[in-house]
Every structure is written in C-alpha cells, then in structure tokens.
Design an enzyme around this catalytic site. Structure first.
Site, PDB file in Angstrom:
ATOM      1  N   ARG A   9      -8.496   0.439   2.116  1.00  0.00           N
ATOM      2  CA  ARG A   9      -8.689   1.508   3.094  1.00  0.00           C
ATOM      3  C   ARG A   9      -9.953   1.186   3.887  1.00  0.00           C
ATOM      4  O   ARG A   9     -10.840   0.496   3.399  1.00  0.00           O
ATOM      5  CB  ARG A   9      -8.843   2.862   2.410  1.00  0.00           C
ATOM      6  CG  ARG A   9      -7.660   3.276   1.526  1.00  0.00           C
ATOM      7  CD  ARG A   9      -7.947   4.607   0.843  1.00  0.00           C
ATOM      8  NE  ARG A   9      -6.830   5.067   0.033  1.00  0.00           N
ATOM      9  CZ  ARG A   9      -6.712   4.843  -1.278  1.00  0.00           C
ATOM     10  NH1 ARG A   9      -7.665   4.154  -1.917  1.00  0.00           N
ATOM     11  NH2 ARG A   9      -5.670   5.299  -1.962  1.00  0.00           N
TER      12      ARG A   9
ATOM     13  N   LYS B   8     -10.469   6.673  -3.395  1.00  0.00           N
ATOM     14  CA  LYS B   8     -10.484   8.127  -3.281  1.00  0.00           C
ATOM     15  C   LYS B   8     -10.957   8.762  -4.582  1.00  0.00           C
ATOM     16  O   LYS B   8     -10.605   8.303  -5.670  1.00  0.00           O
ATOM     17  CB  LYS B   8      -9.081   8.646  -2.933  1.00  0.00           C
ATOM     18  CG  LYS B   8      -8.653   8.332  -1.503  1.00  0.00           C
ATOM     19  CD  LYS B   8      -7.324   8.977  -1.193  1.00  0.00           C
ATOM     20  CE  LYS B   8      -6.930   8.762   0.257  1.00  0.00           C
ATOM     21  NZ  LYS B   8      -5.635   9.408   0.577  1.00  0.00           N
TER      22      LYS B   8
ATOM     23  N   HIS C 254      -5.598   0.957   8.820  1.00  0.00           N
ATOM     24  CA  HIS C 254      -4.586   1.233   7.806  1.00  0.00           C
ATOM     25  C   HIS C 254      -3.342   0.373   8.014  1.00  0.00           C
ATOM     26  O   HIS C 254      -2.593   0.126   7.061  1.00  0.00           O
ATOM     27  CB  HIS C 254      -4.210   2.721   7.837  1.00  0.00           C
ATOM     28  CG  HIS C 254      -4.121   3.324   6.471  1.00  0.00           C
ATOM     29  ND1 HIS C 254      -5.197   3.446   5.616  1.00  0.00           N
ATOM     30  CD2 HIS C 254      -3.064   3.834   5.781  1.00  0.00           C
ATOM     31  CE1 HIS C 254      -4.818   4.013   4.490  1.00  0.00           C
ATOM     32  NE2 HIS C 254      -3.527   4.246   4.560  1.00  0.00           N
TER      33      HIS C 254
ATOM     34  N   ARG D 198      -3.526  -2.552   5.846  1.00  0.00           N
ATOM     35  CA  ARG D 198      -3.227  -2.182   4.452  1.00  0.00           C
ATOM     36  C   ARG D 198      -1.717  -2.088   4.246  1.00  0.00           C
ATOM     37  O   ARG D 198      -1.184  -2.588   3.256  1.00  0.00           O
ATOM     38  CB  ARG D 198      -3.917  -0.855   4.137  1.00  0.00           C
ATOM     39  CG  ARG D 198      -3.642  -0.250   2.763  1.00  0.00           C
ATOM     40  CD  ARG D 198      -4.568   0.954   2.605  1.00  0.00           C
ATOM     41  NE  ARG D 198      -4.157   1.874   1.557  1.00  0.00           N
ATOM     42  CZ  ARG D 198      -4.506   1.756   0.275  1.00  0.00           C
ATOM     43  NH1 ARG D 198      -5.229   0.726  -0.115  1.00  0.00           N
ATOM     44  NH2 ARG D 198      -4.124   2.649  -0.620  1.00  0.00           N
TER      45      ARG D 198
ATOM     46  N   HIS E 229      -3.009   3.588  -5.594  1.00  0.00           N
ATOM     47  CA  HIS E 229      -2.193   4.794  -5.513  1.00  0.00           C
ATOM     48  C   HIS E 229      -2.112   5.456  -6.881  1.00  0.00           C
ATOM     49  O   HIS E 229      -1.809   4.797  -7.868  1.00  0.00           O
ATOM     50  CB  HIS E 229      -0.774   4.459  -5.040  1.00  0.00           C
ATOM     51  CG  HIS E 229      -0.692   4.129  -3.588  1.00  0.00           C
ATOM     52  ND1 HIS E 229       0.359   3.423  -3.038  1.00  0.00           N
ATOM     53  CD2 HIS E 229      -1.534   4.397  -2.553  1.00  0.00           C
ATOM     54  CE1 HIS E 229       0.161   3.286  -1.742  1.00  0.00           C
ATOM     55  NE2 HIS E 229      -0.982   3.857  -1.432  1.00  0.00           N
TER      56      HIS E 229
ATOM     57  N   TYR F 290       7.117   1.714   0.683  1.00  0.00           N
ATOM     58  CA  TYR F 290       7.244   0.352   1.189  1.00  0.00           C
ATOM     59  C   TYR F 290       8.608  -0.238   0.884  1.00  0.00           C
ATOM     60  O   TYR F 290       9.034  -1.188   1.544  1.00  0.00           O
ATOM     61  CB  TYR F 290       6.130  -0.530   0.604  1.00  0.00           C
ATOM     62  CG  TYR F 290       4.775  -0.068   1.058  1.00  0.00           C
ATOM     63  CD1 TYR F 290       4.343  -0.305   2.362  1.00  0.00           C
ATOM     64  CD2 TYR F 290       3.937   0.643   0.209  1.00  0.00           C
ATOM     65  CE1 TYR F 290       3.103   0.149   2.794  1.00  0.00           C
ATOM     66  CE2 TYR F 290       2.705   1.103   0.638  1.00  0.00           C
ATOM     67  CZ  TYR F 290       2.299   0.851   1.933  1.00  0.00           C
ATOM     68  OH  TYR F 290       1.094   1.312   2.358  1.00  0.00           O
TER      69      TYR F 290
END
Length: 298
Positions: free
Chosen positions: A148, A172, A244, A247, A270, A279
């Site tokens: 990110r 995150k 992004h 990414r 994730h 994806y």
C-alpha cells in the site's frame, strides 16, 4: 454530550482499543463530520445522544444526491461504527442506523497494468536526477512487493532484511508482516540509498525513514500519487493509475503465473481471504488452466 467530545472519545477508542492506523481513524472521523455539517446546515440541534432515526435517515437521503453508492455505503458503515461505540459505552440505548440499509454497490474489479505498461512507466523516469533514482526505487517496491502507498512511505531502514530476502511491513492497524523482496528490487533500493539518500541532509526524527523528500523528511502519500500521475502524462497512458494499481497488478500477475491464493493473501496483508479472492475474477483463462492441469477428470 457535544459532538466534538463524542468524536474525540471515539477516536481514542479506535486508536487504543482497536489499534487502527491514523489514516483509518481520520477516514472514520470524516464520516461523522459529514453528519455534523449536515445538522448545522439544516439547523438541527440534535446531539450525539438525542439524534433520531428520522434525522439520520434525512442525512442518508441527502447523501444519495451528492455521492455514488460506494461512497454512501462507506459513510453509512462509518456512522454505524460511531453509534455502536456510543451504545457500547452506554451513552445511547440503540443505534439510530440499525434500520438503515447500505445501497448495493456490487463488486468492482480493480484496475491493473500489464508488465509492459509498468515497464514503460518506470522507463519514463528521468534517472539523471536524484529524485529519479528515488522514484524508480519507490515504483519497483510498490510493484515488486505489492505494498500500500502508506506502507511504502512508512518503510524504514531497520525494516530491510535483504540478507534474508524480506522486508518488514507495517500495515493497517499497525499489524506487521514480512514480505519477500526480489534481488532486482533490492538493487534499486541500494542504488537509491548509496547514490541519493546518503547525500541528503536528513531532518531529526527521519533518520530511519527509507524514502525521503529533498528536504530530508518522510514522503507524503500525495507526493507518490503525483509522481505516478506525471509519469502517466509523460507516457500518454490513459488508464487511471494510482499507487494501488501497482499493488493490484502485483497480485494479479502472481495469480496468473500460478501463485497460491493463500500466499498472495499473506503478502498483501489481507485479514480475510475473501478480500484476496477478488483477483480470481480478473483472469478467467488462469482458472481454466488450473482445472485442465489439476482436476482428476480433466
């Protein structure tokens, strides 16, 4: 209780008890501030403890005229979290958004770049400047490690474990993970460190920051967006490209080349595999190849 006090307590809760990042906390705060602004503009004197379902519903209706369904859904989710906090702390008996449904947004597939497009953007960097060497290292890291934009700006020298072939990434909620880094990406980072960073007058507090601006301070997220936007203009690329996008391209290219979805999940950081599964929808050809290669009835 005033809105400012309730919002400050909510921010402290998100930071201390939930361990969310400053960027996430800021986004949640903006959602509440939008509601506060709506009340002020319509001269509604309700407090966080007295606001009614009807008043919140009026705000939600007004959102539909200003923002798209995806933004509506995000704001409603943020407000539900704020009022759930007030209920949890016994300030309110119920959440005024309990009966408010978010609009259906569907699942938007992320934009991706081909390897040729990524190569063309990186090739357009002017390497005769100090910033050029830095920018190449940044884009190679974005794509080579699937980070990110905030993870790139937060990278530190002490996060680099090149001998072991990994970098430590703070994602995150301040959660850390180790991501493999290719020799080629290591090479570009080392070139930047040796030829550019070593000559910068580094400001106090930024000694361990990897990517610096010309004033010796940490790069902003906005600056990386600007770098990429200028390269798109320079190359004539019409796709909407952001940090992004690199990414997304990282994950998509790994999947197309046979990488395991769980491994991609771990590298992207994730929390849920369902986030990574988006994806799978990008390349139907890959799915057919998987069936033809591995299914016993192929």
């Amino acid at each position: 209780m005033e809105w400012s006090k309730a919002l400050e307590q909510y921010r402290q809760y998100l930071k201390i008890e939930r361990g969310l990042s400053d960027n996430t906390i800021t986004n949640y705060s903006f959602d509440v501030q939008k509601l506060i602004l709506h009340l002020e503009e319509n001269e509604i004197a309700s407090s966080p403890l007295t606001i009614t379902e009807e008043e919140v519903q009026h705000f939600v209706y007004s959102l539909a005229k200003k923002v798209n369904a995806r933004s509506q859904s995000r704001i409603i989710s943020g407000l539900k979290g704020f009022f759930n906090f007030l209920v949890f702390e016994d300030y309110r008996k119920q959440n005024p958004l309990d009966l408010v449904e978010s609009p259906r947004t569907g699942r938007k597939l992320p934009d991706t770049l081909s390897t040729e497009e990524i190569d063309s953007l990186i090739a357009a960097i002017d390497l005769s400047t100090a910033e050029g060497e830095r920018n190449r290292a940044i884009l190679e890291t974005l794509y080579g490690c699937g980070l990110r934009v905030s993870e790139v700006t937060d990278l530190r020298l002490s996060d680099l474990f090149f001998k072991e072939g990994f970098i430590r990434v703070t994602g995150k909620g301040s959660k850390q993970r180790f991501v493999p880094i290719a020799k080629a990406t290591q090479k570009y980072i080392d070139l930047y460190r040796e030829q550019v960073r070593s000559h910068i007058d580094i400001q106090k507090g930024h000694e361990d920051t990897l990517f610096l601006n010309r004033r010796g301070k940490k790069l902003t997220r906005a600056m990386i967006f600007t770098i990429i936007k200028r390269l798109c203009v320079k190359t004539g690329m019409e796709k909407k490209v952001s940090p992004h996008t690199f990414r997304h391209s990282f994950a998509t290219h790994l999947l197309e080349n046979g990488a395991d979805l769980r491994a991609i999940q771990q590298m992207l950081g994730h929390e849920s595999i369902t986030t990574t599964e988006i994806y799978v929808h990008l390349d139907r050809t890959h799915l057919r190849q998987v069936i033809e290669s591995f299914h016993p009835r192929r």
